[in-house]
Design a protein around this motif. Structure first.
Motif, PDB file in Angstrom:
ATOM      1  N   VAL A 155       0.862  -1.183   0.000  1.00  0.00           N
ATOM      2  CA  VAL A 155       0.000   0.000   0.000  1.00  0.00           C
ATOM      3  C   VAL A 155       0.901   1.237   0.000  1.00  0.00           C
ATOM      4  CG1 VAL A 155      -1.809   1.291   1.192  1.00  0.00           C
ATOM      5  CG2 VAL A 155      -1.820  -1.214   1.253  1.00  0.00           C
ATOM      6  N   ARG A 156       0.827   2.028  -1.064  1.00  0.00           N
ATOM      7  CA  ARG A 156       1.697   3.197  -1.197  1.00  0.00           C
ATOM      8  C   ARG A 156       0.864   4.474  -1.259  1.00  0.00           C
ATOM      9  NH1 ARG A 156       6.761   1.471   0.110  1.00  0.00           N
ATOM     10  NH2 ARG A 156       7.344  -0.398  -1.085  1.00  0.00           N
ATOM     11  N   VAL A 157       1.326   5.506  -0.557  1.00  0.00           N
ATOM     12  CA  VAL A 157       0.660   6.814  -0.559  1.00  0.00           C
ATOM     13  C   VAL A 157       1.663   7.855  -1.030  1.00  0.00           C
ATOM     14  CG1 VAL A 157      -0.563   8.555   0.814  1.00  0.00           C
ATOM     15  CG2 VAL A 157      -0.789   6.122   1.399  1.00  0.00           C
ATOM     16  N   ILE A 158       1.300   8.618  -2.044  1.00  0.00           N
ATOM     17  CA  ILE A 158       2.184   9.710  -2.482  1.00  0.00           C
ATOM     18  C   ILE A 158       1.392  11.010  -2.510  1.00  0.00           C
ATOM     19  CG2 ILE A 158       3.623   8.168  -3.886  1.00  0.00           C
ATOM     20  CD1 ILE A 158       2.354   9.592  -6.365  1.00  0.00           C
ATOM     21  N   GLY A 159       2.110  12.132  -2.414  1.00  0.00           N
ATOM     22  CA  GLY A 159       1.480  13.445  -2.457  1.00  0.00           C
ATOM     23  C   GLY A 159       2.457  14.449  -3.038  1.00  0.00           C
ATOM     24  N   PRO A 160       2.066  15.702  -3.092  1.00  0.00           N
ATOM     25  CA  PRO A 160       2.928  16.743  -3.686  1.00  0.00           C
ATOM     26  C   PRO A 160       4.293  16.808  -3.004  1.00  0.00           C
ATOM     27  CG  PRO A 160       0.717  17.589  -3.351  1.00  0.00           C
ATOM     28  CD  PRO A 160       0.759  16.252  -2.672  1.00  0.00           C
TER      29      PRO A 160
END
Length: 330
Positions: free
Chosen positions: A81-86
């Protein structure tokens, strides 16, 4: 605090129903777009979906929230489970390419993988084109969830490849009720629910002793408007300034004062259900009786003008408040 399925169903019933239908039928989309205002629970819902997909002991559509996978997703440590953002104001092509590389590998612990893109509308053009290719050729078992407050800024081709779920703003009455269920006193819950649409922000605000003191000071502020000018200015410098030290704190204080004036209007109109300072009804009724409606409206206009100056000029906050209190007193 992690969101539970019952909370999602209560706060966002349409979203919960759509996800529940997909889970029960085994037809989870390969890509979702969660769109809605800040604080409406988009990220919490995406993590709840991730926990349900990877949960070792699910109960119907609900994850158990206790197993190793649920706990690792909560702490951001699940390998699939991967979360990316600015990164520095935008989501860059390199971040999307890193996701593609990660998801081209075999899933570490199951046949599923999931990625969450926060503020998806902040992708650079090259990042958006790279993500589009990723969405057009999804790996088996991969689920993507894009989160955005401004989905009209996304490429139409990206939106068309996602199942769009809209998160509605939480009505203040529902938000206040949720806060009361978290043991927040009703007077604080009513105000916090009108100051932000985010349940988490409202809960943090309502449980902060600073907020309770701010509310008390604003009530005293209005009462002091009937005192001699010198006494009023002494109160402003001795009590108000030390508490509303930062601009954002003063902005919130002005909001609290504005809601007090609004309460006086509600009382004059006989609309008691709209009163937020409900535990102060006796005082408010006395004040409403003694204050003409035109003066209340003029006071509200002065407060709104002060808020505008606070947020758009470099004017001294001390001078701004002094000018405001003298306007209100007149």
């Amino acid at each position: 605090m992690a969101m539970r399925w019952e909370q999602l169903a209560k706060r966002q019933p349409v979203v919960a129903k759509m996800l529940q239908s997909g889970l029960e039928k085994g037809r989870i989309s390969h890509a979702y777009l969660f769109e809605g205002q800040r604080g409406t629970g988009k990220k919490a819902a995406s993590l709840l979906l991730a926990k349900r997909l990877f949960c070792l002991s699910p109960i119907g559509v609900s994850p158990c929230l206790e197993c190793r996978n649920c706990r690792r997703i909560d702490s951001g440590n699940h390998p699939d489970v991967r979360v990316i953002g600015p990164d520095g104001g935008s989501i860059k092509k390199e971040q999307i390419e890193w996701l593609q590389q990660e998801f081209s590998k075999t899933a570490v612990e199951s046949d599923k993988k999931m990625y969450i893109v926060e503020h998806a509308d902040q992708m650079t053009t090259s990042a958006a084109n790279s993500l589009l290719k990723f969405l057009e050729e999804p790996h088996p078992g991969t689920v993507a969830v894009l989160l955005t407050e401004q989905y009209h800024r996304l490429l139409g081709t990206i939106v068309s490849r996602c199942q769009v779920l809209s998160f509605r703003p939480l009505p203040p009455a529902e938000l206040a009720q949720g806060l009361v269920e978290e043991h927040v006193p009703l007077p604080l819950a009513l105000l916090a629910a009108h100051l932000t649409n985010s349940f988490e922000e409202a809960l943090a605000l309502a449980k902060d002793s600073w907020f309770a003191e701010a509310r008390t000071l604003v009530l005293q502020w209005y009462e002091m408007l009937g005192k001699p000018e010198l006494q009023l200015l002494f109160f402003i410098h001795d009590r108000l300034f030390p508490h509303f030290l930062e601009s954002h704190q003063l902005d919130l204080g002005l909001d609290l004062l504005l809601y007090l004036y609004r309460d006086l209007l509600h009382i004059q109109a006989g609309q008691m259900d709209g009163v937020l300072y409900r535990d102060q009804l006796d005082r408010l009724q006395r004040w409403a009786l003694a204050c003409p409606q035109r003066r209340i409206l003029a006071g509200m206009e002065a407060i709104l003008q002060a808020k505008t100056r606070l947020n758009t000029t470099n004017m001294s906050t001390a001078l701004l408040v002094e000018q405001l209190v003298l306007q209100l007193k007149r």
